[in-house]
Scaffold this active site. Structure first.
Site, mmCIF file in Angstrom:
data_model
loop_
_atom_site.group_PDB
_atom_site.id
_atom_site.type_symbol
_atom_site.label_atom_id
_atom_site.label_comp_id
_atom_site.label_asym_id
_atom_site.label_seq_id
_atom_site.Cartn_x
_atom_site.Cartn_y
_atom_site.Cartn_z
ATOM 1 N N ASP A 51 28.259 21.478 -15.451
ATOM 2 C CA ASP A 51 27.991 22.125 -13.914
ATOM 3 C C ASP A 51 28.272 23.578 -13.838
ATOM 4 O OD1 ASP A 51 27.353 22.286 -11.216
ATOM 5 O OD2 ASP A 51 28.879 20.282 -10.964
ATOM 6 N N TRP A 52 27.854 24.354 -12.922
ATOM 7 C CA TRP A 52 27.842 25.802 -12.827
ATOM 8 C C TRP A 52 29.240 26.171 -12.739
ATOM 9 C CZ3 TRP A 52 23.520 24.013 -13.765
ATOM 10 C CH2 TRP A 52 22.234 24.693 -13.747
#
Length: 809
Positions: free
Chosen positions: A229-230
Site C-alpha cells: 500500500d502507498w
C-alpha cells in the site's frame, strides 16, 4: 517469458532501484536496459488516473472515468456475473488510459460497521466477499491488464491503520480474514495483490513471511507481484526477502541503497532480489503487451447503462408496508431531501472517481411519468439545524399523496482515513423525518450510505429503500425501482444491528493504542448476532421484493444442494437463494451457521426452477491451529436454505466424514467462545485463544510513531507540530469537507515520510527526527541536516550510474 538474461545483465543497484516506484503511480523505468515503466491507478469502482501532478489521495483532478456503484452496494446484488461485467468495464477504461494495474477490488471483511472505508469492501462474510472479488478480478484481467485485490490482510479500521497491530488468533485469521482472499486468489487468479499497512500479530503484513510466503505463495499458489500500500513499507529488505515485490509510491533511491546494503551485509541475498525482480518484469511484460493491443476508446453510454443496471440490481428494499411501492403512476409525489438534488454516490478518499456525468433524481424526475408537486431541500447536509428548510419541506409534504424523502450519510461520515464514531443519521435529518411523517405518513425513505446505519426511526416511514452508494447512475436506478420498472432484488451483504453498541467488536474497535484486539474471534456480523441471540434491525442476506418466492424439494449431499424455487407472485423478479451450514452438536465451537453457497435466480411470474448450488472444500472445514491444517469435524450437519440468515425455509441433514483431528481446544477454558458471548471476553480467555500473552500496547518514540502521536514526544517541536496539526484537522472536519491529506498524515508513521516524498527525505533523516523527538534537540536537528546533504549527493551519483546501462553494456 524468461527474464533471467535481463536480470543477469543488470547491476545490483539497478535491480534494487526497480523494486521501488519511480513516481506516485508509476514504476521506475530503465530505458538504457529496455525496461519501461507502467502505471498503477486506484480503481475499486472506477479508474482514478490523475491527469496532472500525482498525489495519493486524489486532491488533484483525475481523468474522467465511469463511477460504478461501490463494492458495498454491488455485494448486495449477490451476483458474481454482474461483478465480472463491472470488472470488464473497469479493465477496458483502465487500458484505454494506459493503466497496467488497477488497484482493486477491496475485499476486507467488515469487522465493524464503523470502519470508514466499508463502502469500498464487499461484506462481513468472507465467502460472499471472496466470490464477488474473484468475479471482479476475472473481469478486470480479461483484456490482459492486472487487478490488484486489497488490502492483504486484517485491515479493518482507519485509525492508526499504518502502524496498528491486529492481534488475532490463527483460526479467526484463516476463517474470517483470509478466506475471502483465498477465494479471490485461487478463483480470480490476480496478477498482483496489495499488502495492508498494519502489523498482524507483531509483524507488518508487507514483511510477514507467514502471510506472504507460507499462505499466499506456498499454500494458495500465487505467483504474481505483491505491491505495498502507498507508504506501507516498513523494512524494505525484509519485505523483499519474505515475498513483497514492489514498494510504492516513490521512496527514492535511498530505498534502493537500503536493499543493496542488506545484500552486502547478508541480511538478504541477491537471489531474493532476483526472485522479486522476475515477478515485476513478468508483470511489466504481460501488461505492456496487453496495453499495446487494447482499444483506446470508451463507450461511455454503454458503461453508464451498466452502472445503472448494477445499481438497480443492488438496491435493497428494507420495508414496504401496505405495498406502497411500486408507486402508483397517478399519485402526486413530493421530493424532499438534499440528496435528491446532489446525490451522495461514492465515498471519499483515494477511490474518488471523476465521473463524466452524474445523474440526480431531480434531473430524471421530469421524464419519469411521476406527478411531482415540487422539491424541498429539507435539511442542511452537514447537520446544522435549519427550521426554515424543515418548514418548507413539511408544507410541501402536505400537498402530496406520497413523500419521497432522500436521507443519508454525508461525505465526512464515510472516508478513507477516518472511522465513524456512531451509526446514526444526522439529527436534523431524523427531525425532518418525524415532522414530515406527522403531516403525511405515506412516506418513502431513500437512504444513501456505504454501510449500515441505525434505523430506530423506521416505524415513521411506510417504505424504506437502501440505495447504497450507487455510482454516477444510481439516481436512475432508484427511479427504476420506485416506479416498478425494476423489481428490487438486493439482499444485505452485512447485518444492520439495532444499535452500534450491539456490534461484537464495539469495545475493541478504534482505540487509541497501537494494538487492535480481535477478541470477538470468529463471531463477526451475523455469526455473532445469531449465535448470541442478539436481535437486529435487518439480518444478513435480507431483502424484500415486489413478488413472492416459495421453496420446495430440498435435497442435499456433502458436495451440493438442489432446491426448487417458485415465483408465486404476479410479476417477474430475482430471488437470492442462500445456503447456510450448521452443526448443532459441534464439539469444536463454531458460529450458529455460516454461508457456504448462494445463487441469484430470475423467475417470471408463476415460473418454477430447480437450482443446484455446489458445496466446495470450504463448506465444513475449520482451522486446526495446533495441527497447522484445515480439518473437518465428522458427523451430521444441517443444510439450511432460505432468503436470508433469519429466513430459513428448508433444512436437510448430511453426514460428513471427519478428518480425525484431536480437539485443538482440549484443556482450555473458553466459555465465552463456546457460547458466542464475546463482547466481554476476559484477558485470560483471550490469551488462551491466542496461545500466548496479550501484547502490551504502548506508544514508543521510534520510526513508527505516527504524527497523531508526536504529542507524546519529549520535544517542544513535536508538541507544536501536533497542536497545529490537530487544530487544522478539527477545523477541516467541522467544515464538512475533510482534508484527506491531513487525515492521512494523522495516521502516518514517521518512516512513511521517507517512503512518500520521492527521495527528498531519507530514512537517515527520519532517524534524526526521532532523535529530536526523544529530546536530543540540537543533535537530532543536526543529524537531519547532515543526512539531507548525504542523501542529495548519493542520489545524484546513483542516478548517473543507473542511466549508464547494465553489466554487459
Amino acid at each position: 517469458m524468461n527474464y533471467a538474461e535481463t536480470i543477469r545483465s543488470l547491476t545490483l543497484e539497478q535491480k534494487c532501484a526497480l523494486l521501488s516506484g519511480g513516481d506516485t503511480f508509476q514504476t521506475r523505468a530503465l530505458p538504457s536496459c529496455g525496461i519501461p515503466s507502467i502505471w498503477l491507478s486506484d480503481g475499486p469502482h472506477g479508474v482514478r488516473k490523475q491527469a496532472g501532478a500525482s498525489d495519493h489521495l486524489g486532491i488533484n483532478p483525475s481523468e474522467p472515468a465511469t463511477c460504478f456503484p461501490t463494492a458495498s452496494a454491488v455485494a448486495s446484488s449477490w451476483d458474481p456475473a454482474l461483478g465480472e461485467k463491472i470488472g470488464e468495464a473497469l479493465g477496458q477504461e483502465a487500458a484505454a488510459q494506459d493503466v497496467a494495474v488497477l488497484l482493486g477490488p477491496g475485499l476486507n471483511t467488515k469487522r465493524s460497521p464503523l470502519c470508514g472505508r466499508n463502502f469500498e469492501y464487499f461484506s462481513e462474510d468472507p465467502y460472499l466477499a471472496g466470490k464477488m472479488a474473484a468475479a471482479y478480478i476475472r473481469g478486470i484481467q480479461a483484456n490482459g491488464i492486472a487487478a490488484c485485490p486489497k488490502h492483504f490482510a486484517a485491515n479493518n479500521q482507519e485509525l492508526r491503520r499504518m502502524a496498528s497491530d491486529s492481534v488475532v488468533d490463527e483460526r479467526t485469521l484463516r476463517e474470517i480474514y483470509l478466506t475471502n482472499f483465498e477465494i479471490a486468489v485461487t478463483e480470480g487468479k490476480p496478477r498482483t495483490i496489495m499488502t495492508s499497512y498494519n502489523l498482524i500479530n507483531g509483524t507488518y503484513a508487507n514483511e510477514n513471511a507467514h502471510l506472504l510466503q507460507e499462505i499466499l505463495r506456498d499454500s494458495w499458489g500465487f505467483d504474481g507481484a505483491v505491491v505495498t500500500d502507498w507508504g506501507g513499507s516498513n523494512d524494505h529488505a525484509l519485505g523483499v526477502k519474505n515475498g513483497s515485490t514492489l514498494e510504492m509510491p516513490a521512496p527514492g533511491l535511498d530505498s534502493a541503497r537500503e536493499l543493496c546494503k542488506a545484500v552486502q551485509d547478508g541480511k538478504i541475498s541477491e537471489t531474493d532480489i532476483n526472485a522479486r525482480l522476475e515477478e515485476l518484469l513478468t508483470l511489466i511484460g504481460q501488461t505492456t503487451g496487453a496495453l499495446e493491443k487494447a482499444p483506446k476508446t470508451i463507450d461511455w453510454d454503454a458503461h453508464h447503462a451498466l452502472a445503472r443496471k448494477a445499481a438497480a440490481e443492488s438496491i435493497v428494499l428494507l420495508k414496504n408496508a401496505g405495498g406502497l411501492l411500486p408507486l402508483d403512476p397517478a399519485a402526486r409525489v413530493a421530493v424532499i431531501g438534499d440528496f435528491a438534488e446532489t446525490p451522495r454516490y461514492q465515498g471519499a478518499g483515494s477511490s474518488v472517481v471523476n465521473a463524466p456525468r452524474v445523474d440526480s433524481f431531480l434531473q430524471l424526475l421530469a421524464g419519469s411519468g411521476l406527478q411531482s408537486v415540487g422539491y424541498a431541500r429539507g435539511f442542511d447536509r452537514q447537520g446544522k439545524p435549519d427550521g426554515r428548510l424543515q418548514a418548507q419541506a413539511v408544507e410541501l409534504a402536505a400537498k402530496a399523496d406520497v413523500v419521497l424523502l432522500f436521507l443519508g450519510l454525508d461525505e465526512v461520515k464515510e472516508s478513507e482515513g477516518l472511522d465513524r464514531s456512531d451509526m446514526k443519521l444526522a439529527q436534523n435529518q431524523i427531525d425532518l423525518l418525524l415532522a414530515v411523517h406527522r403531516t403525511n405518513p405515506r412516506l418513502v425513505v431513500v437512504l444513501s450510505s456505504g454501510s449500515a446505519v441505525e434505523t430506530g426511526w423506521q416505524s415513521h416511514c411506510e417504505a424504506l429503500l437502501w440505495a447504497g452508494l450507487g455510482g454516477q447512475a444510481g439516481a436512475g436506478a432508484v427511479l427504476d425501482v420506485l416506479t416498478g420498472k425494476v423489481n428490487p432484488a438486493g439482499h444485505l451483504a452485512e447485518t444492520w444491528p439495532l444499535h452500534c453498541e450491539d456490534n461484537p467488536s464495539y469495545k475493541n474497535f478504534g482505540g487509541a493504542g497501537r494494538t487492535v484486539e480481535y477478541r470477538e474471534g470468529l463471531y463477526v456480523g451475523y455469526r455473532y448476532y445469531e449465535t448470541a441471540g442478539v436481535p437486529v434491525a435487518y439480518p444478513f442476506g435480507y431483502g424484500l421484493s415486489y413478488t413472492r418466492f416459495a421453496y420446495t424439494d430440498l435435497t442435499a449431499t456433502p458436495t451440493g444442494v438442489t432446491v426448487t424455487v417458485e415465483n408465486t407472485g404476479d410479476r417477474a423478479g430475482d430471488e437470492v437463494v442462500q445456503v447456510y451450514i450448521a452443526k448443532p452438536d459441534a464439539r469444536i465451537f463454531r458460529p450458529e451457521q455460516e454461508l457456504k453457497g448462494f445463487a441469484r435466480v430470475h423467475l417470471e411470474a408463476g415460473e418454477r426452477r430447480t437450482v443446484t448450488i455446489p458445496l466446495d472444500d470450504k463448506a465444513f472445514r475449520y482451522w486446526n491451529d495446533p495441527a497447522n491444517r484445515w480439518a473437518v469435524e465428522g458427523g451430521d450437519y444441517e443444510v439450511r436454505v432460505g432468503g436470508s440468515s433469519a429466513d430459513i425455509r428448508l433444512k436437510a441433514t448430511v453426514t460428513v466424514a471427519g478428518s480425525g483431528d484431536a480437539d485443538p481446544y482440549a484443556g482450555l477454558a473458553l466459555p465465552h467462545y463456546q457460547g458466542g458471548q464475546v463482547q466481554d471476553v476476559p484477558d485470560a480467555e483471550f490469551a488462551a485463544l491466542l496461545g500466548h500473552a496479550i501484547p502490551v500496547s504502548r506508544v514508543a518514540i521510534d520510526r513508527n510513531m505516527t504524527l497523531g502521536e508526536i504529542g507524546h514526544a519529549r520535544s517542544p517541536l513535536g508538541w507544536l507540530v501536533h497542536a497545529i496539526h490537530k487544530h487544522l484537522l478539527t477545523r477541516s472536519l467541522q467544515s464538512g469537507t475533510p482534508d484527506l491529506n491531513l487525515l492521512f498524515n494523522y495516521n502516518m508513521p514517521l518512516r512513511a515520510i521517507a517512503k512518500m516524498t520521492g527521495g527528498i527525505v531519507s530514512m537517515g533523516m527520519v532517524d534524526g527526527l526521532v532523535m529530536e523527538l526523544k529530546g536530543f534537540w540540537i543533535i537530532g536537528i543536526l543529524r537531519v541536516l547532515v543526512e539531507f546533504v548525504k542523501n542529495n549527493h548519493a542520489n545524484k551519483a546513483m542516478e548517473k550510474r543507473l542511466s549508464e546501462g547494465g553489466r554487459d553494456r
